[in-house]
Design an enzyme around this catalytic site. Structure first.
Site, PDB file in Angstrom:
ATOM      1  N   TYR A  69       0.844  -1.194   0.000  1.00  0.00           N
ATOM      2  CA  TYR A  69       0.000   0.000   0.000  1.00  0.00           C
ATOM      3  C   TYR A  69       0.883   1.249   0.000  1.00  0.00           C
ATOM      4  O   TYR A  69       1.970   1.259   0.596  1.00  0.00           O
ATOM      5  CB  TYR A  69      -0.882   0.042   1.260  1.00  0.00           C
ATOM      6  CG  TYR A  69      -1.754  -1.169   1.468  1.00  0.00           C
ATOM      7  CD1 TYR A  69      -3.079  -1.176   1.035  1.00  0.00           C
ATOM      8  CD2 TYR A  69      -1.264  -2.305   2.129  1.00  0.00           C
ATOM      9  CE1 TYR A  69      -3.897  -2.278   1.244  1.00  0.00           C
ATOM     10  CE2 TYR A  69      -2.068  -3.414   2.335  1.00  0.00           C
ATOM     11  CZ  TYR A  69      -3.379  -3.396   1.884  1.00  0.00           C
ATOM     12  OH  TYR A  69      -4.185  -4.491   2.073  1.00  0.00           O
ATOM     13  N   GLN A 106     -10.182   5.414  -1.463  1.00  0.00           N
ATOM     14  CA  GLN A 106     -10.564   4.014  -1.316  1.00  0.00           C
ATOM     15  C   GLN A 106      -9.315   3.164  -1.131  1.00  0.00           C
ATOM     16  O   GLN A 106      -8.415   3.150  -1.979  1.00  0.00           O
ATOM     17  CB  GLN A 106     -11.393   3.486  -2.483  1.00  0.00           C
ATOM     18  CG  GLN A 106     -12.188   2.226  -2.144  1.00  0.00           C
ATOM     19  CD  GLN A 106     -13.180   2.460  -0.982  1.00  0.00           C
ATOM     20  OE1 GLN A 106     -13.681   3.566  -0.787  1.00  0.00           O
ATOM     21  NE2 GLN A 106     -13.464   1.422  -0.198  1.00  0.00           N
ATOM     22  N   LEU A 107      -9.254   2.484  -0.013  1.00  0.00           N
ATOM     23  CA  LEU A 107      -8.123   1.614   0.295  1.00  0.00           C
ATOM     24  C   LEU A 107      -7.901   0.626  -0.844  1.00  0.00           C
ATOM     25  O   LEU A 107      -8.832  -0.064  -1.276  1.00  0.00           O
ATOM     26  CB  LEU A 107      -8.401   0.855   1.599  1.00  0.00           C
ATOM     27  CG  LEU A 107      -7.291  -0.104   2.052  1.00  0.00           C
ATOM     28  CD1 LEU A 107      -6.067   0.684   2.501  1.00  0.00           C
ATOM     29  CD2 LEU A 107      -7.800  -1.015   3.173  1.00  0.00           C
ATOM     30  N   HIS A 108      -6.669   0.563  -1.342  1.00  0.00           N
ATOM     31  CA  HIS A 108      -6.372  -0.367  -2.420  1.00  0.00           C
ATOM     32  C   HIS A 108      -4.957  -0.921  -2.279  1.00  0.00           C
ATOM     33  O   HIS A 108      -4.019  -0.213  -1.909  1.00  0.00           O
ATOM     34  CB  HIS A 108      -6.546   0.284  -3.797  1.00  0.00           C
ATOM     35  CG  HIS A 108      -5.800   1.559  -3.988  1.00  0.00           C
ATOM     36  ND1 HIS A 108      -6.253   2.784  -3.485  1.00  0.00           N
ATOM     37  CD2 HIS A 108      -4.638   1.831  -4.647  1.00  0.00           C
ATOM     38  CE1 HIS A 108      -5.407   3.738  -3.827  1.00  0.00           C
ATOM     39  NE2 HIS A 108      -4.414   3.191  -4.519  1.00  0.00           N
ATOM     40  N   LEU A 109      -4.843  -2.205  -2.583  1.00  0.00           N
ATOM     41  CA  LEU A 109      -3.584  -2.928  -2.518  1.00  0.00           C
ATOM     42  C   LEU A 109      -2.972  -2.986  -3.912  1.00  0.00           C
ATOM     43  O   LEU A 109      -3.631  -3.368  -4.876  1.00  0.00           O
ATOM     44  CB  LEU A 109      -3.840  -4.352  -2.002  1.00  0.00           C
ATOM     45  CG  LEU A 109      -2.655  -5.318  -2.028  1.00  0.00           C
ATOM     46  CD1 LEU A 109      -1.658  -4.964  -0.922  1.00  0.00           C
ATOM     47  CD2 LEU A 109      -3.144  -6.763  -1.868  1.00  0.00           C
TER      48      LEU A 109
END
Length: 701
Positions: A594, A602-605
């Protein structure tokens, strides 16, 4: 012919300056003049009594005549004499008629330095050198009188060391033909002790000087500076010339955002004219770093046409973070043309102000807001520990964001100047309203009943208390529309404000995560908890994003222990895609992780191959966001959340680091050379990446 006439008219309008250099032999008066005149955009004439009579010493009368003739020719004048007492200065001060200002630059350097320079120099214009020079300097200093404004000077600038002299030189060097400088006395140090101590002690040693080390003058300066305490400027203790509240602001949106200069100058003058009556005696100063700045010229001309008071609204050439120390202009508030994330970085004014203010500004900004919409401003008080507060007397920074007209930047207005002008007017309105609030707080002016609340401009939005609000999916469109229109109002409750004003383009991932069924063309897979998509601008041959579908997770800093199961699922899905890619090409090596601070909501990997073979990887920020500790490995995030309830987040300063190979860590000057090296580098990855499964490689068979 018309051009010559216009130039003549401009020359007549330009206010000329007579600058008296005040200092003993060896203080650097002639060097000061030469330095300024070599590169100044203003025409200067140097009047030196040592050579005025056909290369020989002349009289004061000859100096006065030459100065008068030079002023008639439209030139400003340096009076290169010692001018150490009031009587010697009085005749030159009388040159200050309407249209001519009289300044003084006082070269109050240590006596040791002046004597050493005078003794060692050769080929001096007035033949004042050797042992005789030391006696002359000593005698002059014993009877000197420092200048006062009441003698008739409009401006006095004191210099106590070489750095002060350089700053003063820069001030006059940057002065264009139509530019002016603030009036007053600047840089004077008050002391109860006798000035220039130890003259006689040094004088007794003067015969040894010619044979001494060539570094002696430098050492003398260093010793003097070590004994002199740094003066910390407190806004509450500014002198009488400096108590006027002043806002220094750059032109908003006309640099990187490429807003039309004619339209921008109209708006600046319009808003200045509107707000000056509301600001009491406060001043507005438009600042630009470059000589010949078109925006300064346009604003100055248009303000003159409207007869706006030039003592309260004027332009200034210089570094906005050093207007006091380098330009002698005391400002208690400066404006920053910021980015929507209110973060350091980029270039220009934003980078300069955050760098000059240090980490205190970023921390103080976070208390007020985490993002900003175009057309809005946020007022940030600076703590007393901030370097800008101490060194420059600046008590507040006002971040302001204007419209983006640059077609090469995301979220631009596509040349829609109807919307652009409306947004820019809003930006200056918010900026000047913010300054007005500071003026009212500091000077206790009566508040206007119809003043816009600062929270409406985004100043008092606190991220920590509101950022975890959940937005209902059915309201996404309304929220996006509000963001596009520049409103911070939450559509569900007009009495409350949204905690985060993400730019429209930065909401794209959030929209996909919440409604993957509407984006079948980009979605690779989705479930109740995650969505997988290709990165639109991949930074390597294989680069996908695993998005969390939980509303409250904007980025890594929002993650808590209750999200651990979701993080593990995102990690497992990422590994599945790694396996799929490695089935196609077993040589690919991946990292999963991350960004410490996301550029999109928006949390994104990130699941990214380590070849970094992509045309979309174009700059230092791109590279360092994946190869420095700014990139947090998924395995480390899982461990941290499990053990301490949250993930560690690294500073964005890491994005400014050197360009280093992700394998051998060798440094490279630019992206093309770095990419060329990376393509052929076969070194082992750094040890820390080889641990804890941070790298995912297909086992060799």
């Amino acid at each position: 012919m018309e051009v010559k006439i216009e130039e003549s008219v401009e020359a007549e309008k330009a206010k000329k300056i007579v600058v008296l250099l005040i200092g003993p032999p060896g203080s650097g008066k002639s060097t000061f003049c030469d330095t300024v005149m070599r590169s100044s955009h203003r025409p200067w004439s140097r009047i030196c009594q040592d050579i005025i009579n056909n290369g020989k010493a002349g009289t004061k009368a000859q100096c006065l005549k030459m100065a008068t003739d030079s002023l008639r020719e439209g030139k400003s004048v340096f009076i290169d004499r010692c001018n150490l007492d009031r009587e010697q200065r009085s005749e030159f001060i009388k040159l200050g008629v309407p249209g001519v200002e009289v300044h003084a630059v006082v070269l109050e350097l240590p006596a040791q330095v002046c004597i050493s320079r005078s003794v060692k120099r050769t080929g001096h214009e007035g033949n004042l050198q050797g042992g005789r020079a030391a006696a002359v300097v000593n005698k002059m200093l014993q009877s000197k009188e420092l200048p006062k404004v009441n003698e008739g000077f409009s401006r006095i600038m004191f210099c106590y060391n070489d750095a002060d002299v350089e700053n003063a030189g820069n001030t006059y060097n940057k002065l264009g033909p139509m530019d002016t400088l603030p009036s007053g006395c600047f840089g004077e140090k008050k002391s109860d002790t006798k000035s220039q101590p130890g003259i006689m002690k040094f004088f007794k040693k003067v015969n040894a000087l010619p044979g001494s080390s060539s570094n002696e003058a430098t050492n003398a300066t260093r010793n003097y500076n070590e004994k002199t305490e740094n003066v910390r400027v407190s806004p509450a203790k500014l002198g009488s010339a400096d108590i006027v509240p002043t806002l220094a602001f750059p032109s908003i949106s006309t640099a990187d955002f490429q807003f039309d200069l004619e339209k921008a100058s109209d708006i600046i003058v319009e808003k200045a004219e509107e707000f000056l009556p509301k600001l009491g005696t406060a001043r507005l100063v438009l600042v630009d770093l470059s000589h010949g700045s078109k925006i300064l010229s346009l604003v100055k001309a248009k303000a003159a046409q409207k007869n706006i008071d030039s003592a309260r609204f004027f332009t200034f050439v210089g570094d906005i973070t050093k207007v006091r120390s380098e330009g002698g202009l005391h400002c208690n508030v400066i404006a920053n043309a910021t980015n929507w994330r209110l973060k350091p970085g980029g270039g220009g004014v934003n980078a300069a102000i955050f760098k000059a203010a240090g980490p205190d500004l970023e921390a103080a900004t976070r208390v007020r807001a985490n993002t900003l919409l175009p057309g809005k401003a946020v007022v940030v008080p600076l703590p007393s520990t901030c370097p800008l507060h101490n060194a420059e007397g600046i008590t507040h920074v006002i971040h302001v964001l204007g419209p983006n007209m640059n077609p090469n930047r995301p979220d631009n207005l596509n040349n829609d100047y109807t919307k652009g002008c409306k947004t820019l007017r809003g930006a200056y309105t918010s900026l000047f309203e913010g300054f007005l609030s500071v003026v009212q707080d500091q000077s206790k002016l009566p508040k206007r009943s119809n003043q816009t609340a600062l929270s409406d401009s985004g100043e008092d939005i606190k991220e920590d208390s509101e950022r975890n609000k959940k937005y209902k999916g059915s309201q996404d469109k309304a929220v996006t529309n509000n963001l596009e229109s520049g409103s911070l109002e939450d559509t569900r409750d007009s009495g409350k404000k949204m905690s985060k004003g993400w730019s429209t383009w930065a909401l794209a991932l959030h929209s996909i995560a919440m409604h993957p069924e509407r984006h079948e063309n980009v979605v690779l897979e989705f479930s109740d908890n995650i969505v997988v998509i290709n990165d639109q601008y991949p930074k390597a041959r294989k680069h996908v994003l695993v998005l969390a579908r939980q509303e409250s997770l904007d980025g890594l800093e929002d993650v808590r222990k209750e999200n651990l199961q979701l993080l593990q699922e995102m990690h497992n899905v990422g590994l599945k895609w790694v396996d799929r890619f490695q089935n196609e090409d077993a040589s690919l090596i991946f990292r999963l992780g991350y960004h410490s601070v996301p550029s999109m909501r928006q949390l994104h990997l990130h699941v990214i191959s380590q070849d970094f073979d992509s045309d979309s990887l174009k700059n230092k920020k791109h590279w360092n966001s994946f190869t420095s500790s700014f990139f947090r490995d998924s395995v480390d995030v899982l461990e941290e959340v499990k053990s301490q309830g949250k993930a560690n987040v690294a500073s964005e300063d890491l994005l400014k680091g050197e360009l280093r190979c992700n394998r051998c860590r060798s440094a490279h000057p630019n992206i093309p050379k770095l990419k060329s090296h990376v393509r052929s580098c076969r070194s082992q990855f750094p040890d820390h990446l080889l641990q804890n499964n941070r790298l995912v490689a297909r086992p060799e068979t």
